[in-house]
Enzyme design. Structure first.
Site, PDB file in Angstrom:
ATOM      1  N   ASP A 222      52.748 -16.886 176.294  1.00  0.00           N
ATOM      2  CA  ASP A 222      52.990 -17.243 174.915  1.00  0.00           C
ATOM      3  C   ASP A 222      52.086 -15.731 174.736  1.00  0.00           C
ATOM      4  O   ASP A 222      51.140 -14.884 175.007  1.00  0.00           O
ATOM      5  CB  ASP A 222      50.763 -17.941 174.954  1.00  0.00           C
ATOM      6  CG  ASP A 222      50.485 -18.394 173.255  1.00  0.00           C
ATOM      7  OD1 ASP A 222      51.614 -18.564 172.137  1.00  0.00           O
ATOM      8  OD2 ASP A 222      49.718 -17.060 173.165  1.00  0.00           O
ATOM      9  N   GLU A 259      57.003 -15.222 175.015  1.00  0.00           N
ATOM     10  CA  GLU A 259      56.818 -15.314 173.120  1.00  0.00           C
ATOM     11  C   GLU A 259      56.396 -14.330 173.357  1.00  0.00           C
ATOM     12  O   GLU A 259      55.754 -13.799 173.203  1.00  0.00           O
ATOM     13  CB  GLU A 259      56.236 -16.848 172.832  1.00  0.00           C
ATOM     14  CG  GLU A 259      56.543 -16.692 171.540  1.00  0.00           C
ATOM     15  CD  GLU A 259      54.957 -17.377 170.508  1.00  0.00           C
ATOM     16  OE1 GLU A 259      54.934 -17.594 170.143  1.00  0.00           O
ATOM     17  OE2 GLU A 259      53.218 -16.980 171.509  1.00  0.00           O
ATOM     18  N   ASP A 285      64.739 -15.239 165.383  1.00  0.00           N
ATOM     19  CA  ASP A 285      65.463 -14.749 164.316  1.00  0.00           C
ATOM     20  C   ASP A 285      66.199 -15.978 163.354  1.00  0.00           C
ATOM     21  O   ASP A 285      66.182 -15.487 162.725  1.00  0.00           O
ATOM     22  CB  ASP A 285      66.513 -13.024 164.589  1.00  0.00           C
ATOM     23  CG  ASP A 285      65.587 -12.282 164.491  1.00  0.00           C
ATOM     24  OD1 ASP A 285      64.217 -11.938 164.541  1.00  0.00           O
ATOM     25  OD2 ASP A 285      66.008 -11.243 164.945  1.00  0.00           O
ATOM     26  N   ASN A 355      52.609 -24.710 161.461  1.00  0.00           N
ATOM     27  CA  ASN A 355      51.683 -23.616 160.857  1.00  0.00           C
ATOM     28  C   ASN A 355      52.114 -23.618 160.034  1.00  0.00           C
ATOM     29  O   ASN A 355      52.024 -22.741 159.010  1.00  0.00           O
ATOM     30  CB  ASN A 355      52.078 -22.388 161.900  1.00  0.00           C
ATOM     31  CG  ASN A 355      51.593 -21.864 163.115  1.00  0.00           C
ATOM     32  OD1 ASN A 355      49.925 -22.155 162.868  1.00  0.00           O
ATOM     33  ND2 ASN A 355      51.599 -21.297 163.862  1.00  0.00           N
TER      34      ASN A 355
END
Length: 576
Positions: A222, A259, A285, A355
């Site tokens: 992460d 990540e 992206d 999120n």
């Protein structure tokens, strides 16, 4: 306990037996759980439990993990993947994932956390599988069952911070954190300051522990961009080196995924060439461009992505979009020489759904035709695809941010979550922010659980079959070592061409309104599959194809796959 030359304290307890509970008293303080505990049956604040090593009987220890090129990753949160939310209940769904075409599941962090529910990124007992999900051996059963079905298992690990509640490490080792580096979560972990060697080893051994003792096939690390280390070698380079060496010793394939949002080629450059040595890296992206185009997202980091077809094509062609080409925003480096499968693409993942203030899935915000087209681009692009649980049948329930912290921390999390969205246009009004689901509420967690019954409803079942059919095509193309070229035809359409030896497979994709095309090079090609076929669409608006002229007419967003008749027959024969 007696201090050893290494700086560690040791004691031998002759009466210790598996199953016993234990804690530590330090200079009259405590008692505290073991920071390296293998199991916390009563939670992260309770006593640790002794376990007996090496008694689990693996049935599929000879399993060979797929290569990076063969990966189709499927991200799972154990607590919400099934109604029961356990390692054992997840086993019941593995056959469905196998039939879908998934080659690897990626578990969101399972390190034990405070409370009964959490995404996992507040983990503190990083050696102990969360007791709410089951025992360590039940986690092993899940991994063994996945291997039985030919599915690899990856684990998301967090080495950039520990959770805000229940991390007792600095009580045992004051040097565990360092003020030398700050992170979004507070003081950085001490990877390069005084006393850092044992801290580094604590995390390196954790990575090896999951690989050796749980037979995991890889780790997803992460937020590697948030791990700062001025020592040589960098902690992350040492991590990948140790994991790859251990895999070689065990005659296994172990893949390590980062990540990292910096678009740095060094992330996936071999350590001996000065890189960090990861096998692949998440590339957001693609998601950001697609999200902007499909759903109109433009706040925050989406402002850097215009969603134009030209830029979407550039991102698929190169593996990420930003390569340092803008003087005002010099983020990123060139991708020249990197293999496309070293970048991982997604349309949804836990971050990009959870999120969001309301946790909406992409499939609930765009129409089904656009969703099918976007899915085809994800699954037929040469980059490694990642799916988020439920995406394959267009699950409608949200995936929300949820926690179960004690007060006053819980209240601070709720307030912070709502304050975080104040800069977004839709939540500038305090009344609108109050509608953001409370992370601490149990209902927020329950609403995030997958409803597997919905998968069988007509429209959702059609979506599932679309995913399955596309993954069959992907596996065929990958198996033939095909090479993909991509070009945009206009502002709403693109063409991908997979070259398979002397043959080619052409994918025409439209993300827009009705359109007519004609190309001489399409003449004589066979129409193998479209997104408007009745098997994949409950309200088909057939694409009109004229092989003699190479012309196509589409009434809405859609996809068609064209081949020479001999190519279609040969690829179909590979499956047989």
């Amino acid at each position: 306990m007696q201090r050893q030359p290494s700086g560690l304290y040791e004691a031998t307890i002759a009466s210790a037996r598996p199953g016993m509970l234990y804690r530590f008293s330090i200079d009259g303080q405590g008692p505290f759980p073991d920071p390296a505990s293998r199991y916390q049956p009563h939670g992260v604040h309770g006593p640790s439990q002794l376990l007996e090593d090496g008694i689990f009987l693996w049935k599929h220890s000879a399993f060979c993990s797929p290569s990076v090129r063969e990966l189709v990753l499927y991200e799972i949160h154990i607590g919400t993947f099934t109604p029961q939310g356990t390692f054992l209940s997840a086993i019941e769904k593995l056959n469905i994932l196998h039939d879908l075409g998934v080659t690897a599941i990626e578990l969101m962090p399972v390190a034990d956390f405070p409370g009964t529910r959490n995404w996992g990124y507040d983990g503190v007992a990083i050696y102990a599988p969360a007791h709410t999900y089951g025992t360590p051996d039940q986690m092993r059963l899940l991994i063994d069952a996945a291997h039985e079905r030919g599915i690899a298992v990856f684990l998301d690990v967090v080495y950039n911070h520990l959770g805000p509640d229940g991390a007792y490490h600095s009580v045992f080792a004051p040097q565990f954190y360092s003020k030398k580096h700050q992170t979004p979560w507070g003081d950085g972990l001490n990877f390069d300051d005084a006393g850092s060697s044992l801290v580094r080893e604590f995390f390196l051994e954790n990575a090896l522990y999951w690989i050796r003792e749980f037979h995991l096939d890889g780790l997803r690390v992460d937020a590697t961009h948030a791990i700062t280390d001025t020592r040589e070698p960098h902690f992350l380079a040492e991590l990948t080196t140790r994991l790859h060496a251990a895999a070689q010793d065990m005659h296994r394939t172990v893949l390590v995924i980062a990540e990292d949002d910096r678009n740095e080629r060094s992330t996936v450059t071999p350590v001996e060439e000065g890189g960090l040595g990861f096998d692949a890296v998440w590339s957001d992206d693609f998601h950001h461009h697609m999200r902007h185009r499909l759903a109109g997202d433009h706040d925050g980091y989406f402002a850097d992505f215009d969603g134009s077809m030209e830029h979407i094509v550039e991102t698929v062609r190169d593996g990420w979009f930003f390569q340092g080409q803008y003087p005002g925003n010099p983020r990123g480096t060139s991708t020249k020489g990197l293999t496309p499968e070293s970048r991982i693409f997604c349309l949804q993942n836990h971050d990009q759904v959870g999120n969001r203030a309301l946790g909406e899935r992409l499939s609930t915000q765009i129409d089904a035709a656009e969703y099918r087209a976007a899915t085809a681009l994800l699954l037929l692009a040469p980059e490694t695809p990642l799916l988020f649980m439920g995406q394959e049948w267009a699950a409608s329930e949200p995936f929300l941010f949820f926690t179960d912290h004690a007060e006053p921390l819980g209240r601070q999390v709720t307030e912070g979550r709502r304050r975080e969205f104040s800069k977004f246009a839709a939540f500038t009004d305090p009344a609108s922010r109050d509608k953001i689901p409370d992370p601490q509420a149990r209902d927020t967690f329950l609403r995030s659980k997958l409803d597997w019954g919905v998968r069988l409803q007509a429209d959702h079942a059609a979506c599932w079959r679309w995913y399955q059919a596309l993954l069959q095509w992907r596996h065929r193309l990958i198996a033939t070592h095909g090479v993909c070229e991509i070009a945009h035809m206009d502002d709403s359409s693109l063409q991908m061409e997979w070259k398979v030896e002397a043959d080619r497979v052409t994918v025409i994709l439209l993300l827009g309104e009705s359109k007519r095309f004609q190309q001489n090079r399409w003449r004589g090609l066979h129409l193998s599959m479209t997104s408007e076929d009745p098997a994949y669409c409950i309200d088909p608006k057939p694409l009109v194809w004229d092989s003699s002229t190479g012309s196509l007419a589409a009434k809405r967003a859609g996809v068609m796959i064209l081949t020479r008749p001999s190519t279609a027959k040969r690829l179909a024969g590979m499956e047989e």
